[in-house]
Design an enzyme around this catalytic site. Sequence first.
Site, PDB file in Angstrom:
ATOM      1  N   THR A   1       0.928  -1.263  -0.066  1.00  0.00           N
ATOM      2  CA  THR A   1      -0.077  -0.002   0.004  1.00  0.00           C
ATOM      3  C   THR A   1       0.797   1.037  -0.022  1.00  0.00           C
ATOM      4  OG1 THR A   1      -0.232   0.137   2.532  1.00  0.00           O
ATOM      5  CG2 THR A   1      -1.941  -1.134   1.138  1.00  0.00           C
TER       6      THR A   1
ATOM      7  N   GLU B   1      -4.694   4.046   3.322  1.00  0.00           N
ATOM      8  CA  GLU B   1      -3.576   3.461   2.652  1.00  0.00           C
ATOM      9  C   GLU B   1      -4.199   2.725   1.216  1.00  0.00           C
ATOM     10  OE1 GLU B   1      -2.567   0.441   5.540  1.00  0.00           O
ATOM     11  OE2 GLU B   1      -2.642   1.641   6.910  1.00  0.00           O
TER      12      GLU B   1
END
Length: 195
Positions: free
Chosen positions: A68, A128
Amino acid sequence: MAAPPMETAAQLASKVDRPAAVVQTESFRQSRPQIVGPEIPESPYPIHLCGPVQHGFGRGGKDLGCPTANLPDESIEPISSVCKPGVYYGYAQVCPADGLSEDDVKVYPMAMSLGWNPYYKNERLTAEIHIIHEFKTDFYGLEMRAIVLGYIRPQLDYTSREALIADIDTDKRVALNSLLRPAYKSFECDPHFKE
Protein backbone atom coordinates in the site's frame (compact mmCIF):
# COMPACT_ATOMS: atom_id res chain seq x y z
CA MET A 1 -37.67 7.68 13.58
CA ALA A 2 -34.72 8.87 11.45
CA ALA A 3 -31.42 7.01 11.53
CA PRO A 4 -28.64 8.75 13.47
CA PRO A 5 -26.29 10.76 11.26
CA MET A 6 -23.19 8.94 10.00
CA GLU A 7 -19.98 9.83 11.79
CA THR A 8 -17.16 10.58 9.39
CA ALA A 9 -13.65 9.20 9.83
CA ALA A 10 -12.47 12.69 10.88
CA GLN A 11 -15.18 12.95 13.55
CA LEU A 12 -14.29 9.52 14.91
CA ALA A 13 -10.56 10.38 14.88
CA SER A 14 -11.24 13.29 17.24
CA LYS A 15 -12.83 11.00 19.85
CA VAL A 16 -10.90 9.50 22.74
CA ASP A 17 -13.01 6.33 22.65
CA ARG A 18 -13.82 5.14 19.15
CA PRO A 19 -16.41 2.41 18.69
CA ALA A 20 -14.82 -1.01 18.19
CA ALA A 21 -14.88 -2.44 14.69
CA VAL A 22 -17.19 -5.37 14.04
CA VAL A 23 -15.38 -8.71 13.77
CA GLN A 24 -15.59 -10.22 10.28
CA THR A 25 -17.46 -13.52 10.10
CA GLU A 26 -17.53 -16.35 7.58
CA SER A 27 -21.17 -15.59 6.78
CA PHE A 28 -20.21 -11.97 5.97
CA ARG A 29 -17.45 -13.16 3.64
CA GLN A 30 -19.77 -15.57 1.83
CA SER A 31 -22.51 -12.96 1.36
CA ARG A 32 -20.35 -10.20 -0.11
CA PRO A 33 -21.50 -8.76 -3.46
CA GLN A 34 -19.00 -8.78 -6.33
CA ILE A 35 -20.09 -5.34 -7.60
CA VAL A 36 -20.96 -2.42 -5.31
CA GLY A 37 -22.43 1.02 -5.74
CA PRO A 38 -24.97 2.49 -8.15
CA GLU A 39 -24.49 2.45 -11.94
CA ILE A 40 -23.24 6.06 -11.83
CA PRO A 41 -21.12 7.52 -8.97
CA GLU A 42 -23.24 9.57 -6.56
CA SER A 43 -22.34 12.26 -4.02
CA PRO A 44 -19.91 12.55 -2.30
CA TYR A 45 -18.03 10.89 -5.17
CA PRO A 46 -15.77 11.52 -6.97
CA ILE A 47 -13.33 12.50 -4.23
CA HIS A 48 -9.92 13.70 -5.43
CA LEU A 49 -6.83 12.95 -3.33
CA CYS A 50 -3.22 13.98 -3.95
CA GLY A 51 0.02 13.92 -1.98
CA PRO A 52 3.52 12.50 -1.65
CA VAL A 53 3.70 8.79 -0.79
CA GLN A 54 4.92 8.25 2.79
CA HIS A 55 6.38 5.27 4.59
CA GLY A 56 3.68 3.41 6.47
CA PHE A 57 3.88 0.51 8.88
CA GLY A 58 5.49 -1.78 6.30
CA ARG A 59 2.88 -4.52 6.69
CA GLY A 60 0.94 -4.32 3.43
CA GLY A 61 3.51 -5.94 1.18
CA LYS A 62 5.39 -8.00 3.76
CA ASP A 63 2.56 -9.34 5.95
CA LEU A 64 -0.41 -9.26 3.63
CA GLY A 65 0.94 -9.54 0.08
CA CYS A 66 -0.82 -6.27 -0.73
CA PRO A 67 1.61 -3.32 -0.84
CA THR A 68 0.00 0.00 0.00
CA ALA A 69 0.91 3.64 -0.50
CA ASN A 70 0.17 5.95 2.39
CA LEU A 71 -0.87 9.56 1.90
CA PRO A 72 0.00 12.27 4.46
CA ASP A 73 -2.67 13.30 6.96
CA GLU A 74 -3.42 16.61 5.23
CA SER A 75 -4.00 14.80 1.92
CA ILE A 76 -6.82 12.61 3.26
CA GLU A 77 -9.03 15.40 4.60
CA PRO A 78 -11.18 15.49 1.43
CA ILE A 79 -12.34 11.90 2.15
CA SER A 80 -12.07 11.68 5.95
CA SER A 81 -14.32 14.74 6.34
CA VAL A 82 -17.21 13.23 4.33
CA CYS A 83 -16.85 9.43 4.56
CA LYS A 84 -16.93 6.84 7.30
CA PRO A 85 -14.03 4.44 7.91
CA GLY A 86 -14.01 1.52 5.50
CA VAL A 87 -12.72 0.20 2.20
CA TYR A 88 -13.19 2.23 -0.98
CA TYR A 89 -12.43 1.87 -4.68
CA GLY A 90 -11.40 4.08 -7.57
CA TYR A 91 -8.35 4.90 -9.65
CA ALA A 92 -4.83 5.99 -8.72
CA GLN A 93 -1.62 7.06 -10.40
CA VAL A 94 1.97 7.53 -9.30
CA CYS A 95 2.94 10.71 -11.15
CA PRO A 96 5.75 10.49 -13.70
CA ALA A 97 9.25 10.78 -12.22
CA ASP A 98 12.79 9.58 -12.90
CA GLY A 99 13.22 5.87 -12.22
CA LEU A 100 9.64 4.87 -13.00
CA SER A 101 8.80 2.97 -16.16
CA GLU A 102 6.17 4.19 -18.60
CA ASP A 103 4.00 1.31 -17.40
CA ASP A 104 4.33 2.35 -13.72
CA VAL A 105 2.91 5.85 -14.28
CA LYS A 106 -0.34 4.76 -15.92
CA VAL A 107 -3.68 5.14 -14.14
CA TYR A 108 -4.74 1.88 -12.46
CA PRO A 109 -7.68 0.62 -10.40
CA MET A 110 -7.18 0.83 -6.65
CA ALA A 111 -8.68 -0.30 -3.36
CA MET A 112 -8.17 1.94 -0.33
CA SER A 113 -8.51 1.44 3.41
CA LEU A 114 -9.56 4.51 5.40
CA GLY A 115 -9.41 3.94 9.14
CA TRP A 116 -7.38 2.43 11.95
CA ASN A 117 -6.81 -1.15 10.75
CA PRO A 118 -8.31 -2.76 13.88
CA TYR A 119 -6.50 -6.08 13.35
CA TYR A 120 -3.20 -4.24 13.95
CA LYS A 121 -4.63 -1.94 16.67
CA ASN A 122 -3.50 1.29 14.94
CA GLU A 123 -4.08 4.50 16.89
CA ARG A 124 -3.85 6.93 13.94
CA LEU A 125 -6.31 7.43 11.09
CA THR A 126 -4.68 6.47 7.78
CA ALA A 127 -5.54 6.19 4.11
CA GLU A 128 -3.68 3.26 2.56
CA ILE A 129 -4.04 2.86 -1.20
CA HIS A 130 -3.32 -0.41 -2.98
CA ILE A 131 -2.82 0.25 -6.68
CA ILE A 132 -3.72 -2.94 -8.54
CA HIS A 133 -0.48 -3.18 -10.53
CA GLU A 134 2.93 -4.85 -10.00
CA PHE A 135 5.43 -2.00 -9.60
CA LYS A 136 9.08 -2.60 -10.40
CA THR A 137 10.39 -0.10 -7.83
CA ASP A 138 9.38 1.78 -4.67
CA PHE A 139 7.91 5.24 -5.10
CA TYR A 140 8.24 6.78 -1.62
CA GLY A 141 8.23 10.58 -1.76
CA LEU A 142 6.67 10.70 -5.22
CA GLU A 143 3.32 12.34 -5.83
CA MET A 144 0.31 10.06 -6.05
CA ARG A 145 -3.12 11.10 -7.28
CA ALA A 146 -6.31 9.17 -6.63
CA ILE A 147 -10.00 9.47 -7.36
CA VAL A 148 -12.28 7.64 -4.93
CA LEU A 149 -15.50 6.54 -6.64
CA GLY A 150 -17.30 4.28 -4.18
CA TYR A 151 -17.56 2.36 -0.92
CA ILE A 152 -16.92 -1.39 -0.69
CA ARG A 153 -17.43 -2.30 2.97
CA PRO A 154 -17.02 -1.17 6.58
CA GLN A 155 -13.78 -1.35 8.49
CA LEU A 156 -13.66 -4.74 10.22
CA ASP A 157 -11.56 -6.58 12.77
CA TYR A 158 -10.32 -10.12 12.15
CA THR A 159 -9.62 -13.24 14.17
CA SER A 160 -6.74 -14.25 11.87
CA ARG A 161 -4.33 -12.79 9.31
CA GLU A 162 -5.64 -15.34 6.78
CA ALA A 163 -9.21 -14.00 7.13
CA LEU A 164 -7.92 -10.45 6.61
CA ILE A 165 -5.98 -11.51 3.49
CA ALA A 166 -9.06 -13.28 2.11
CA ASP A 167 -11.14 -10.10 2.52
CA ILE A 168 -8.41 -7.95 0.92
CA ASP A 169 -8.41 -10.29 -2.09
CA THR A 170 -12.20 -9.96 -2.31
CA ASP A 171 -11.92 -6.16 -1.98
CA LYS A 172 -9.57 -6.06 -4.99
CA ARG A 173 -11.96 -8.20 -7.09
CA VAL A 174 -14.94 -6.05 -6.07
CA ALA A 175 -13.01 -2.89 -7.00
CA LEU A 176 -12.08 -4.28 -10.42
CA ASN A 177 -15.63 -5.49 -11.12
CA SER A 178 -17.22 -2.24 -9.96
CA LEU A 179 -14.90 -0.12 -12.11
CA LEU A 180 -15.82 -2.00 -15.31
CA ARG A 181 -19.08 -0.06 -15.56
CA PRO A 182 -18.84 2.73 -18.18
CA ALA A 183 -19.64 5.62 -15.82
CA TYR A 184 -16.78 4.53 -13.55
CA LYS A 185 -14.33 3.55 -16.30
CA SER A 186 -14.52 7.10 -17.70
CA PHE A 187 -12.65 8.40 -14.61
CA GLU A 188 -9.55 6.54 -15.77
CA CYS A 189 -9.00 9.52 -18.13
CA ASP A 190 -9.92 12.26 -15.62
CA PRO A 191 -7.88 15.51 -15.86
CA HIS A 192 -6.87 14.96 -12.19
CA PHE A 193 -4.30 12.47 -13.49
CA LYS A 194 -1.04 13.58 -15.13
CA GLU A 195 0.18 12.47 -18.52
